[in-house]
Design an enzyme around this catalytic site. Sequence first.
Site, PDB file in Angstrom:
ATOM      1  N   LYS A 166       0.843  -1.210   0.000  1.00 12.68           N
ATOM      2  CA  LYS A 166       0.000   0.000   0.000  1.00 12.68           C
ATOM      3  C   LYS A 166       0.868   1.246   0.000  1.00 12.68           C
ATOM      4  O   LYS A 166       2.057   1.222   0.396  1.00 12.68           O
ATOM      5  CB  LYS A 166      -0.952   0.027   1.201  1.00 12.68           C
ATOM      6  CG  LYS A 166      -0.287   0.042   2.599  1.00 12.68           C
ATOM      7  CD  LYS A 166       0.107   1.401   3.146  1.00 12.68           C
ATOM      8  CE  LYS A 166       0.643   1.296   4.588  1.00 12.68           C
ATOM      9  NZ  LYS A 166       1.517   2.382   4.993  1.00 12.68           N
ATOM     10  N   PRO A 189       9.327  -4.204  -0.270  1.00 13.87           N
ATOM     11  CA  PRO A 189      10.484  -3.905   0.581  1.00 13.87           C
ATOM     12  C   PRO A 189      10.092  -3.777   2.059  1.00 13.87           C
ATOM     13  O   PRO A 189       9.008  -3.292   2.379  1.00 13.87           O
ATOM     14  CB  PRO A 189      11.020  -2.588   0.024  1.00 13.87           C
ATOM     15  CG  PRO A 189       9.962  -2.041  -0.854  1.00 13.87           C
ATOM     16  CD  PRO A 189       9.087  -3.168  -1.285  1.00 13.87           C
ATOM     17  N   ALA A 199      10.424  -2.553   6.076  1.00 12.11           N
ATOM     18  CA  ALA A 199      10.681  -1.299   6.822  1.00 12.11           C
ATOM     19  C   ALA A 199      10.642  -0.076   5.901  1.00 12.11           C
ATOM     20  O   ALA A 199      11.481   0.817   5.982  1.00 12.11           O
ATOM     21  CB  ALA A 199      12.024  -1.371   7.553  1.00 12.11           C
ATOM     22  N   GLY A 237       7.345   1.445   4.942  1.00 11.66           N
ATOM     23  CA  GLY A 237       6.063   2.147   4.998  1.00 11.66           C
ATOM     24  C   GLY A 237       5.071   1.626   3.975  1.00 11.66           C
ATOM     25  O   GLY A 237       4.044   2.244   3.722  1.00 11.66           O
ATOM     26  N   ALA A 269       3.850  -1.571   4.231  1.00 18.50           N
ATOM     27  CA  ALA A 269       3.016  -2.522   4.992  1.00 18.50           C
ATOM     28  C   ALA A 269       3.052  -3.960   4.482  1.00 18.50           C
ATOM     29  O   ALA A 269       2.046  -4.676   4.559  1.00 18.50           O
ATOM     30  CB  ALA A 269       1.576  -2.019   5.083  1.00 18.50           C
ATOM     31  N   GLY A 324       4.478  -6.553   5.828  1.00 25.08           N
ATOM     32  CA  GLY A 324       4.232  -7.493   6.943  1.00 25.08           C
ATOM     33  C   GLY A 324       2.748  -7.561   7.280  1.00 25.08           C
ATOM     34  O   GLY A 324       2.201  -8.650   7.492  1.00 25.08           O
ATOM     35  N   SER A 325       2.065  -6.408   7.289  1.00 27.03           N
ATOM     36  CA  SER A 325       0.630  -6.384   7.603  1.00 27.03           C
ATOM     37  C   SER A 325      -0.176  -7.068   6.502  1.00 27.03           C
ATOM     38  O   SER A 325      -1.149  -7.775   6.780  1.00 27.03           O
ATOM     39  CB  SER A 325       0.138  -4.941   7.730  1.00 27.03           C
ATOM     40  OG  SER A 325       0.831  -4.284   8.759  1.00 27.03           O
ATOM     41  N   ASP A 356      -2.615  -1.882  10.493  1.00 30.10           N
ATOM     42  CA  ASP A 356      -2.862  -1.843   9.042  1.00 30.10           C
ATOM     43  C   ASP A 356      -3.490  -3.121   8.501  1.00 30.10           C
ATOM     44  O   ASP A 356      -3.867  -3.173   7.322  1.00 30.10           O
ATOM     45  CB  ASP A 356      -1.529  -1.668   8.282  1.00 30.10           C
ATOM     46  CG  ASP A 356      -0.932  -0.288   8.464  1.00 30.10           C
ATOM     47  OD1 ASP A 356      -1.656   0.623   8.890  1.00 30.10           O
ATOM     48  OD2 ASP A 356       0.273  -0.136   8.166  1.00 30.10           O
TER      49      ASP A 356
HETATM   50  O1  C5P Z   1      -0.184  -1.436  14.982  1.00 37.61           O
HETATM   51  P1  C5P Z   1       1.238  -1.682  14.630  1.00 37.61           P
HETATM   52  O2  C5P Z   1       1.820  -2.847  15.402  1.00 37.61           O
HETATM   53  O3  C5P Z   1       1.487  -1.789  13.178  1.00 37.61           O
HETATM   54  O4  C5P Z   1       2.011  -0.394  15.115  1.00 37.61           O
HETATM   55  C1  C5P Z   1       3.412  -0.357  15.265  1.00 37.61           C
HETATM   56  C2  C5P Z   1       3.762   0.791  16.167  1.00 37.61           C
HETATM   57  O5  C5P Z   1       3.486   2.028  15.525  1.00 37.61           O
HETATM   58  C3  C5P Z   1       2.983   0.842  17.468  1.00 37.61           C
HETATM   59  O6  C5P Z   1       3.611   0.076  18.442  1.00 37.61           O
HETATM   60  C4  C5P Z   1       3.013   2.326  17.801  1.00 37.61           C
HETATM   61  O7  C5P Z   1       4.259   2.659  18.358  1.00 37.61           O
HETATM   62  C5  C5P Z   1       2.971   2.977  16.428  1.00 37.61           C
HETATM   63  N1  C5P Z   1       1.601   3.346  16.013  1.00 37.61           N
HETATM   64  C6  C5P Z   1       0.991   4.443  16.637  1.00 37.61           C
HETATM   65  N2  C5P Z   1      -0.272   4.806  16.257  1.00 37.61           N
HETATM   66  C7  C5P Z   1      -0.918   4.135  15.287  1.00 37.61           C
HETATM   67  C8  C5P Z   1      -0.301   3.046  14.639  1.00 37.61           C
HETATM   68  C9  C5P Z   1       0.964   2.686  15.037  1.00 37.61           C
HETATM   69  O8  C5P Z   1       1.569   5.079  17.524  1.00 37.61           O
HETATM   70  N3  C5P Z   1      -2.142   4.525  14.921  1.00 37.61           N
END
Ligand code: C5P
Length: 303
Positions: free
Chosen positions: A17, A113, A115, A117, A119, A121-122, A155
């Site tokens: 994404k 790729p 790390a 942005g 997503a 892994g998601s 995500d």
């Molecule tokens: O939800 P996810 O595990 O992908 O988020 C990774 C990290 O990104 C969270 O641990 C948090 O530090 C940060 N995050 C956040 N607010 C969000 C999404 C992610 O602070 N809405």
Amino acid sequence: MLLSQHGRSLSVCAPAKLNLFLEILGRRTDGYHELETLMVSIGIYDTLLFTEGESGKTRLRCCHVGSQDRNDSDQAAALPAADENLVVKAANLLRSHARIDYGVTIDLVKRIPVASGMAGGSSDAAATLAGLNRFWDLHLSSDELIHLAGRLGSDVAFFLAGEPAAVCRGRGEIVEPVAMPVKLWFVIVRPRSGLSTPAVFRECQPPDSPRRVDELLTRLNTGRFDRIGALLHNSLQEAAERLNSDVTELKRELSTQPVLGHLMTGSGTAYFGVCHSRRHAMRVAARLKQAQLGRVYVAGSGQ
Ligand code: C5P
């Protein structure tokens, strides 16, 4: 997300994404941030192949496509170890939720790729939930799958919804599909370094007067792409630039290119330019390859 059955195995395509808009509305008491973000799925895919495995076990085998590229050793190193990988977590979560002890072997081909942005892994986690629900014949409802998605990451619900574009709110898990009738094309550069999402969120400052996504949505809905550049917005970009100068370098380079607009996606470090056709994107990609700022991709919006 495309699921296809081949005899006793099942394959799933998991798209990447881009965020065309990401505003932080505030900090929450649970440590997350309240967001309003426009996510668009694009035509760069990981592939997951599910086959039977030893009872009660999840075995993950992973390979990176394009192994001649010198970034790929970094990419393999950046990928979380098997039991930390969201694919394994998703499979184990599904197994315990459904109270079964089926086994599975998952072959994951990484093209998105890490790390960056985008997503990957998601998306892989969503593909695992949807794929194993079918492969193990569990018949879990979409509400149950959405609930599990929320436990895996903010995500994941977007990919589970399988929509080409959506505005996501809450911490990202509240997904409202939106229409984007005209396909956009993107040229994307992933620099040599990546960024950690928690580190970028820690560094960011929620704005006093948050911007809203509505005007961008209207433009995308009507296909009026003039002035679109001014409406692209990512509240995490300043923080990412403070942590990683590759992002600033990409911003500088993209602002010299003939694109409709440019922005960092998610928490970075990948950076994209918006183009009106594949041909336009390929032309810009050829120039960006010469700049040697990272790996360059061209992809269209939609699944
Ligand atoms: O939800 P996810 O595990 O992908 O988020 C990774 C990290 O990104 C969270 O641990 C948090 O530090 C940060 N995050 C956040 N607010 C969000 C999404 C992610 O602070 N809405």
